[in-house]
Design a protein around this motif. Structure first.
Motif: not given
Length: 925
Positions: A712-727
């Motif tokens: 879950t740590l990895l999954r949430v972090l990887e998802t956050v990175l995709r969420l934040a990438h445009p910014l």
């Protein structure tokens, strides 16, 4: 990953790799999404307005690219006629070879401009890359490219043939130094100290005089009338009589016109149609002669009395005033503040000037342009900007499109000696048309060029290959027109947005864009407009990479229009940036711009916010290092399919909510709310809470919980990175390259920007688990707050008691006892036994539950009493706010029912909390 976050090192390596990979180009698959970059001047450098708008555009482009859209960000630059000629002219001066623009002649000078453009132009394109701009550089365009030039010529010829372009004599903004007409946008009017002179104009019959006031007495040499209001009883008997024009051997009439404000001054206005825009309209209404008394360089010409001819306008002013004084016709001279129009390039006072120019008839275009916005074909965001658009179209004038320059699109017109005008696509076609018309004399090509706004009005379709069918197929004309959104400033709604709508519709039958997102103006932290003259300009690249104090001062004080302002500017700079600027990186600057992108006009830019968002990037970096260090032995192949612990299910639920919020706010162009949602989740939910909540599981003996938590740590972090990438594309790319392999993903020749943007359905929410963990968070937050307010050392183990609450509170207290002990640094918490006397305690209140920390040996009782009093006062303020809203009939009647119900529940909750606080306060005496 390196131990420390160093943005400059990270950002330098990723952009070349992105660009070289080619993924900025359209994919050829998916729903088309396109943005046309408003082409910056080829002479320009990246300024704060550019950086702000480019951040918005890049965020949209990266988001839609990750959504799987066939995404095009069309980039390019504008040839910027006036600015480029000035740059190259100054370059010739610095070279010291005695070469000048006029000395070289048109052909050789334009050759030098092209040479400069190839060697030194497009600096801004290179700077845009530093910001992270993911435009398709492989198809970068220039407004004087061969294809775009073809579009300009075709547009001019068709409009002329349709009777929509004409050459005529009208009043224009004239720069007497650059010797060209300029647009309203290139005129900067600022209040300056001047004078107002009152002058007597004698009646021709000797029966009296009229007094008129003017700030430009030299223009009286071109007066053709004096106007009064038709209802002004003082002058009604004089209407139609003649006046002697002082200093001139002419008589001029007294006319009546409703334009005159009879309450202002004497109610008499001198009319000089060739040198004032309002007077020009009055002159047309009354069929008055147009007497131009200036040469192109603002000297008095031969239409004025001989004694003034050849004098500069300001020398002539002194001479006119002296002669009026001698003739006893100067009635009064007094100080007066006035708006002075200056050319933004030359800094010289602009003259309204009567001259022959080329114009586009705008009546038809204005009607159609308004219709396309009113029927929803083009949408303004924020929608209030449609009012500005309407106002301009409702008061539109014919568009002056000619400029007296050499650098630009030369107007495709030829003049015959007999006066005929031949408009053609090239010289051969012009000769053929002349022959067909029976014109045998040689033709002379028009010297003027088209203003740059003419070619940029075609930008949305000319860059896609119009009017050449082969080029249209190559550049995706049918795929990307209309484009999705135009991101631009409110100051060019008239000059560019409206003209693009008109021209694209007229020639293609399409609108150029579906949405127009209007950004605010970036001002300094005090709300002042940034300008070189004020010395408050910030260079985005200095914010990204840093600059020393001395270099910043030198930058701000070099080339000031008022050199005497340098000491004041230096002092202000030293106060704002005592240590210079320590670069924060492109990501932090981008995040700052996004956070400021609300639907307002002005943006107050405070550098301290950049430093705050650099801390955010650093927080994400350190959190990622924590995750990576705790998942070194993680095996993605054996990862559990579902989350084991409630903490995991809680963070996934919060993540799902954040994903939904991100999509909602992008669609609404609310980049401020988008960035806030991301910030809150990453900083508060993920870093501050989930990383802590994961520790008991990671350090526990339950193998399933350990493995699940790591996943879950990895999954949430990887998802956050995709969420934040445009910014924040740089830091997220660097981290993702380390995180993705832990989840079994290959990163070879892969980039984060090509991954799928997170979707709500990717996550399974568990609201029950979220409620459980929210309770645990509240307990821990109360303990931590008491520690902080009571100044109890973080490492000191605390006794912890529970009192009150309900059966669910008791169940949760027992269930989370181990986590509370671990995370709160406390003894094992317990409930007070029935009948057990409650010790003097510091208390936190959670509904009807009280979280107690016995004070014996820990803190000062008086300090705790003060803390409780302060907390009681705070809660009472919140209760008054709720009561105020609910007591407002308008709120109760008009607000959505869910909002009203929420406010009622808030009142209940605050009341419960207040009761608990007062109960605890009473126990302390």
């Amino acid at each position: 990953m390196d131990k420390s976050f160093e943005p400059k090192a990270i950002e330098a390596q990723w952009y070349p790799r992105w660009e070289q990979s080619g993924y900025f180009a359209p994919s050829g698959h998916g729903t088309p999404y396109s943005i046309m970059l408003p082409p910056p001047n080829v002479t320009g450098t990246l300024h704060m307005g550019h950086a702000f708008q480019h951040t918005i555009m890049d965020t949209l482009i990266r988001y839609h690219r990750m959504q799987g859209h066939n995404t095009l960000w069309q980039v390019g630059t504008d040839h910027a006629g006036i600015a480029t000629e000035m740059v190259v002219s100054r370059l010739l001066e610095r070279e010291g070879k005695g070469e000048t623009r006029n000395g070289l002649g048109r052909e050789k000078f334009t050759e030098r401009v092209w040479q400069w453009k190839e060697e030194s132009g497009s600096t801004i394109s290179r700077q845009m890359r530093r910001l992270g701009t993911s435009g398709d550089w492989s198809r970068e365009r220039f407004t004087m490219d061969e294809g775009l030039s073809e579009a300009v010529t075709e547009t001019f010829v068709r409009l002329y043939e349709q009777g929509l372009i004409y050459r005529g004599q009208r009043l224009v903004n004239w720069d007497p130094v650059l010797l060209t007409a300029i647009s309203d946008l290139e005129v900067v009017s600022e209040e300056e100290h001047g004078k107002l002179w009152s002058i007597a104009y004698p009646l021709a019959d000797g029966s009296g005089q009229l007094i008129v006031a003017t700030t430009r007495p030299e223009t009286m040499l071109g007066d053709v009338a004096v106007a009064v209001h038709p209802d002004d009883e003082r002058y009604q008997a004089l209407i139609g009589k003649m006046l002697k024009l002082p200093l001139c051997d002419r008589e001029i009439p007294i006319i009546a016109d409703a334009y005159v404000d009879k309450e202002f001054g004497t109610g008499c206005v001198k009319i000089t149609p060739a040198h004032d825009f309002n007077d020009f309209e009055i002159g047309k209404r009354h069929s008055l002669p147009m007497i131009n008394i200036f040469t192109p360089d603002a000297k008095i010409n031969d239409r004025a009395p001989a004694k003034y001819q050849g004098l500069d306008r300001y020398v002539a002013r002194k001479a006119v005033l002296a002669d009026l004084t001698a003739a006893e016709l100067l009635v009064e001279e007094k100080a007066h503040k006035l708006q002075v129009p200056r050319g933004d390039r030359s800094g010289q006072v602009i003259e309204p000037y009567l001259t022959y120019q080329w114009f586009v008839k705008m009546d038809h275009f204005a009607k159609r342009g308004l219709e396309l916005v009113e029927n929803g074909s083009v949408r303004f965001v924020p929608e209030n900007w449609i009012n500005t658009y309407r106002h301009w179209l409702g008061n539109i004038q014919d568009w002056c499109i000619s400029r007296q320059l050499w650098w630009g699109h030369r107007i495709p017109a030829w003049f015959a000696e007999s006066g005929e005008i031949i408009v053609a696509r090239d010289e051969a076609e012009a000769a053929k048309k002349a022959q067909a018309a029976g014109i045998t004399a040689a033709l002379k090509r028009e010297d003027d060029v088209l203003e740059t706004w003419f070619s940029s009005a075609l930008w949305s379709h000319s860059t896609l290959g119009w009017p050449n069918p082969e080029a249209q197929a190559k550049y995706g004309y049918d795929t990307f027109l209309p484009t999705s959104v135009l991101v631009t400033g409110f100051d060019i709604i008239f000059f560019w947005v409206a003209r693009m709508i008109m021209m694209t519709d007229h020639f293609t039958g399409q609108v150029p864009f579906k949405d127009v997102y209007i950004t605010g103006l970036v001002r300094d932290r005090d709300g002042n407009k940034m300008s070189k003259s004020k010395g408050n300009v910030l260079d985005p690249l200095d914010l990204i990479d840093g600059i020393s104090l001395d270099d910043l001062i030198a930058k701000r004080t070099t080339g000031l229009m008022k050199p005497q302002d340098a000491p004041k500017i230096e002092a202000a700079t030293r106060k704002e940036f005592p240590e210079g600027i320590d670069g924060v990186g492109a990501d932090a600057l981008r995040f700052t711009f996004a956070s400021l992108a609300s639907h307002g006009r002005d943006i107050k830019f405070d550098f301290s916010r950049c430093e705050g968002y650099k801390n955010f990037c650093n927080k994400l970096w350190n959190a990622s290092r924590f995750v990576l260090m705790n998942t070194e032995d993680f095996d993605a192949a054996t990862a559990p399919k579902t989350a084991v612990t409630e903490a995991e299910r809680w963070i996934l639920t919060r993540l799902q909510s954040t994903i939904a919020e991100m999509h909602t706010q992008v669609a609404a162009y609310r980049f401020d709310l988008m960035s806030q949602a991301l910030y809150d989740f990453v900083w508060n939910e993920f870093c501050d809470w989930f990383l802590e909540l994961s520790k008991p599981a990671l350090q526990g003996q339950d193998a399933a919980a350990v493995a699940s938590t790591k996943h879950t740590l990895l999954r949430v972090l990887e998802t956050v990175l995709r969420l934040a990438h445009p910014l924040i594309p740089f830091v997220t790319e660097e981290i993702w390259q380390h995180v993705a392999p832990r989840l079994g993903m290959s990163v070879e020749n892969q980039f984060l920007g090509t991954q799928r943007y997170p979707q709500v359905d990717d996550i399974v929410a568990d609201k029950d688990a979220a409620a459980e963990v929210d309770w645990l968070k509240s307990v821990l937050a109360n303990v931590r707050r008491i520690r902080g307010e009571m100044n109890i050392a973080p490492g000191k183990v605390l006794p912890l008691l529970f009192a009150g609450g309900d059966a669910q509170d008791q169940r949760r207290a027992e269930k989370f006892a181990a986590q509370i002990t671990f995370l709160a640094r406390s003894e094992t918490p317990r409930y007070l036994a029935p009948g057990e006397e409650e010790p003097a305690s510091a208390a936190g209140v959670l509904g009807s539950l009280r979280v107690l920390i016995p004070l014996a040996g820990l803190i000062d009782l008086d300090a705790e009493k003060k803390r409780l009093d302060k907390e009681i006062a705070r809660v009472e303020v919140e209760i008054k706010k709720c009561e105020g809203k609910l007591g407002n009939a308008t709120f109760v009647q008009n607000a959505p029912a869910a909002v009203v119900d929420q406010e009622r529940q808030r009142l209940v909750d605050w009341g419960t909390q207040l009761h608990g606080l007062k109960t605890q306060r009473e126990k302390l005496g």
